[in-house]
Motif scaffolding. Structure first.
Motif, mmCIF file in Angstrom:
data_model
loop_
_atom_site.group_PDB
_atom_site.id
_atom_site.type_symbol
_atom_site.label_atom_id
_atom_site.label_comp_id
_atom_site.label_asym_id
_atom_site.label_seq_id
_atom_site.Cartn_x
_atom_site.Cartn_y
_atom_site.Cartn_z
ATOM 1 N N THR A 154 1.038 -60.244 16.123
ATOM 2 C CA THR A 154 0.137 -61.213 16.754
ATOM 3 C C THR A 154 -1.199 -60.588 17.131
ATOM 4 N N ASP A 155 -1.218 -59.262 17.426
ATOM 5 C CA ASP A 155 -2.443 -58.582 17.862
ATOM 6 C C ASP A 155 -2.705 -57.373 16.969
ATOM 7 N N LEU A 156 -3.921 -57.305 16.408
ATOM 8 C CA LEU A 156 -4.277 -56.226 15.497
ATOM 9 C C LEU A 156 -5.591 -55.594 15.926
ATOM 10 N N ASN A 157 -5.572 -54.268 16.147
ATOM 11 C CA ASN A 157 -6.790 -53.469 16.331
ATOM 12 C C ASN A 157 -6.899 -52.547 15.133
ATOM 13 N N LEU A 158 -7.977 -52.650 14.369
ATOM 14 C CA LEU A 158 -8.078 -51.925 13.110
ATOM 15 C C LEU A 158 -9.443 -51.260 12.974
ATOM 16 N N ASP A 159 -9.427 -49.949 12.730
ATOM 17 C CA ASP A 159 -10.635 -49.169 12.490
ATOM 18 C C ASP A 159 -11.005 -49.310 11.016
ATOM 19 N N GLY B 9 -6.131 -58.059 1.147
ATOM 20 C CA GLY B 9 -6.209 -59.124 2.123
ATOM 21 C C GLY B 9 -5.039 -59.101 3.076
ATOM 22 N N ILE B 10 -5.235 -59.713 4.241
ATOM 23 C CA ILE B 10 -4.170 -59.875 5.229
ATOM 24 C C ILE B 10 -3.848 -61.353 5.324
ATOM 25 N N SER B 11 -2.606 -61.682 5.097
ATOM 26 C CA SER B 11 -2.159 -63.051 5.217
ATOM 27 C C SER B 11 -1.099 -63.110 6.303
ATOM 28 N N SER B 12 -1.381 -63.844 7.356
ATOM 29 C CA SER B 12 -0.449 -63.912 8.476
ATOM 30 C C SER B 12 -0.569 -65.255 9.182
ATOM 31 N N ARG B 13 0.564 -65.853 9.465
ATOM 32 C CA ARG B 13 0.584 -67.103 10.222
ATOM 33 C C ARG B 13 0.803 -66.848 11.706
ATOM 34 N N CYS B 14 0.972 -65.561 12.088
ATOM 35 C CA CYS B 14 1.248 -65.233 13.489
ATOM 36 C C CYS B 14 0.058 -64.606 14.205
ATOM 37 N N LEU B 15 -0.838 -63.945 13.489
ATOM 38 C CA LEU B 15 -1.935 -63.230 14.121
ATOM 39 C C LEU B 15 -2.810 -64.162 14.951
ATOM 40 N N THR B 16 -2.958 -63.827 16.241
ATOM 41 C CA THR B 16 -3.796 -64.629 17.126
ATOM 42 C C THR B 16 -4.988 -63.847 17.680
ATOM 43 N N HIS B 17 -4.881 -62.503 17.730
ATOM 44 C CA HIS B 17 -5.961 -61.679 18.260
ATOM 45 C C HIS B 17 -6.251 -60.524 17.295
ATOM 46 N N ILE B 18 -7.521 -60.382 16.917
ATOM 47 C CA ILE B 18 -7.935 -59.299 16.024
ATOM 48 C C ILE B 18 -9.159 -58.612 16.608
ATOM 49 N N ARG B 19 -9.128 -57.274 16.586
ATOM 50 C CA ARG B 19 -10.293 -56.470 16.939
ATOM 51 C C ARG B 19 -10.560 -55.526 15.773
ATOM 52 N N LEU B 20 -11.759 -55.631 15.196
ATOM 53 C CA LEU B 20 -12.158 -54.766 14.094
ATOM 54 C C LEU B 20 -13.253 -53.828 14.575
ATOM 55 N N ASP B 21 -13.066 -52.543 14.303
ATOM 56 C CA ASP B 21 -14.024 -51.529 14.738
ATOM 57 C C ASP B 21 -14.751 -50.947 13.530
ATOM 58 N N HIS B 22 -16.049 -50.641 13.695
ATOM 59 C CA HIS B 22 -16.872 -50.048 12.632
ATOM 60 C C HIS B 22 -16.926 -50.962 11.416
ATOM 61 N N ILE C 162 7.460 -55.292 15.730
ATOM 62 C CA ILE C 162 6.109 -54.998 16.209
ATOM 63 C C ILE C 162 5.273 -56.271 16.279
ATOM 64 N N THR C 163 4.671 -56.512 17.445
ATOM 65 C CA THR C 163 3.747 -57.642 17.609
ATOM 66 C C THR C 163 2.314 -57.182 17.866
ATOM 67 N N HIS C 164 2.143 -55.950 18.384
ATOM 68 C CA HIS C 164 0.817 -55.403 18.666
ATOM 69 C C HIS C 164 0.680 -54.059 17.951
ATOM 70 N N ILE C 165 -0.433 -53.877 17.215
ATOM 71 C CA ILE C 165 -0.638 -52.604 16.532
ATOM 72 C C ILE C 165 -2.094 -52.190 16.624
ATOM 73 N N ASP C 166 -2.297 -50.885 16.837
ATOM 74 C CA ASP C 166 -3.633 -50.303 16.945
ATOM 75 C C ASP C 166 -3.704 -49.139 15.963
ATOM 76 N N LEU C 167 -4.508 -49.285 14.908
ATOM 77 C CA LEU C 167 -4.664 -48.254 13.885
ATOM 78 C C LEU C 167 -6.097 -47.740 13.929
#
Length: 431
Positions: free
Chosen positions: A219-224, A235-248, A189-194
């Protein structure tokens, strides 16, 4: 070429247009391929001989009519990869719907799978056929439980799902459900939307730890964030994450600072914060290394967005009696985001003040900033326009680079930009 041959040989451009039109249809009455195949024999032969038009299969699992239509699509799509959407709404026993079994011979060519149901319907009846199987072409998997949901009652996906292998699966989207125990199919998994109380293995409170340990290639995280009462100790520790979207992002003035302090993501280049507030941004921008310990050394784009502000939010403006926690921003947050080149303020209170304090006459230079996107609240349009004019004039007087302005229509239509050769772009929508 005869008329019949020209009809039978559909050009790729026309096939693409028909496919797009079909995807916008709500049911079989509006799907272009079905409409065209019923016009006459020649059109029918031409459309049926184009398997690309039949690769989007939508099945209501409790409807025999829908099941039969899905079988037609599966046959006409030939050997092409297919997008499968399975729905179970209203009444009906999914387990007794033999039509689901017709998918079994086609599992190897499913590239996109969406499963959706009422909150009160059981999903096992649909997902049973995906247990202990391989799905070698699957790239995107989505599960949606619709209706009222609570974190302690979210649906758990079977542990033996795709257990024989899903080597190409890279995108996962979950709503009101969790994956139960970690499976091998999650490794790629490289993209996840929770969203909507979705989680991975252990519920919302452990979601940060799960993301770090279970998704090594993410690499891509969308998190509510709406279900998080506290982030302390996580905490989130990642050397790969390049795009993050945080909602609310919460209502407390320190919420944004506390949330972002949980991230150790030095490769992050794009960060979008939905439902954050101007006072939270001011607290974040004024924080120092003792308060903000995360690493965003590669961040190039930061977007602060209110999607649909409440009417009372538009009245806060600079009223310190209502919003007493806004802190004057001492300087651009270069120490937090040293490589930031793009900044967006969408429907934010205090937009005029933030622009003044970070780009105005008395602010420190923001050396790498190239683009500023501004979509102000209705009552603030004139004030924001005046500030942007002052910024342009001051930058030119100081012989500093004027950033490109991406503006809402109400700002873009002002004549000043054209008359003074300002680099502007119309932003027609922001989602």
């Amino acid at each position: 070429m005869t008329t019949q041959n020209s009809i039978l040989s559909l050009p790729n451009e026309l096939i693409a247009e028909i496919t797009v039109a079909s995807q916008n249809g709500d049911d079989e009455k509006t799907k272009s391929e079905l409409i065209l195949s019923s016009i006459c024999r020649r059109f029918r032969d031409a459309v049926i001989s184009a398997p690309e038009l039949w690769t989007k299969v939508e099945m209501e699992a409790t409807s025999e009519r829908s099941v039969n239509l899905s079988q037609l699509y599966l046959e006409r799509s030939a050997a092409r990869e297919v997008w499968i959407t399975l729905r179970a709404f209203g009444v009906g026993d999914v387990r007794k719907t033999s039509g689901l079994l017709q998918l079994t011979p086609h599992l190897t060519r499913i590239s996109r799978l969406t499963v959706a149901s009422d909150y009160f319907l059981d999903l096992e009846g649909i997902l049973d056929i995906f247990s202990n199987v391989a799905v070698p072409s699957l790239r995107h998997f989505e599960v949606v439980k619709e209706g009222p949901g609570f974190p302690d009652s979210s649906y758990r996906i079977p542990e033996d799902l795709f257990s024989v292998g899903a080597p190409r699966l890279s995108s996962l989207s979950l709503s009101y459900c969790s994956t139960g125990a970690p499976g091998q199919w999650m490794n790629s998994i490289t993209h996840i939307d929770l969203k909507n109380a979705a989680s991975l293995t252990n519920g919302c409170r452990e979601i940060f730890t799960d993301i770090t340990s279970q998704l090594p290639l993410l690499t891509d995280l969308n998190l509510d964030m709406s279900r998080f009462e506290t982030m302390e100790g996580t905490g989130i520790s990642s050397r790969c994450l390049t795009h993050i979207r945080l909602d609310h992002c919460g209502d407390d003035t320190r919420a944004l600072l506390d949330i972002l302090s949980c991230f150790d993501t030095p490769a992050l280049s794009d960060l979008t914060l939905y439902e954050c507030h101007g006072d939270q941004i001011s607290v974040l921008f004024n924080s120092d290394s003792t308060q903000f310990k995360s690493s965003f050394s590669a961040l190039a784009s930061l977007s602060c967005v209110q999607k649909e502000p409440e009417p009372e939010t538009t009245q806060c403006k600079d009223n310190e009696d209502v919003y007493p926690h806004y802190q004057t921003i001492a300087s651009p947050p270069i120490h937090l985001f040293p490589r930031l080149s793009s900044w967006s303020l969408i429907n934010q209170c205090f937009t005029a003040r933030m622009l003044t304090e970070t780009l105005g006459r008395n602010s420190r230079p923001w050396p790498l900033l190239q683009t500023v996107t501004v979509w102000p609240l209705g009552p603030d349009i004139d004030a924001v326009y005046d500030i942007l004019r002052e910024v342009v004039q001051w930058k030119r007087e100081s012989q500093e680079a004027v950033p490109k302005l991406r503006l809402s229509q109400s700002l873009f239509l002002r004549e000043y930009w054209v008359e003074n050769g300002v680099d502007v772009e119309l932003v027609e929508a922001f989602t």
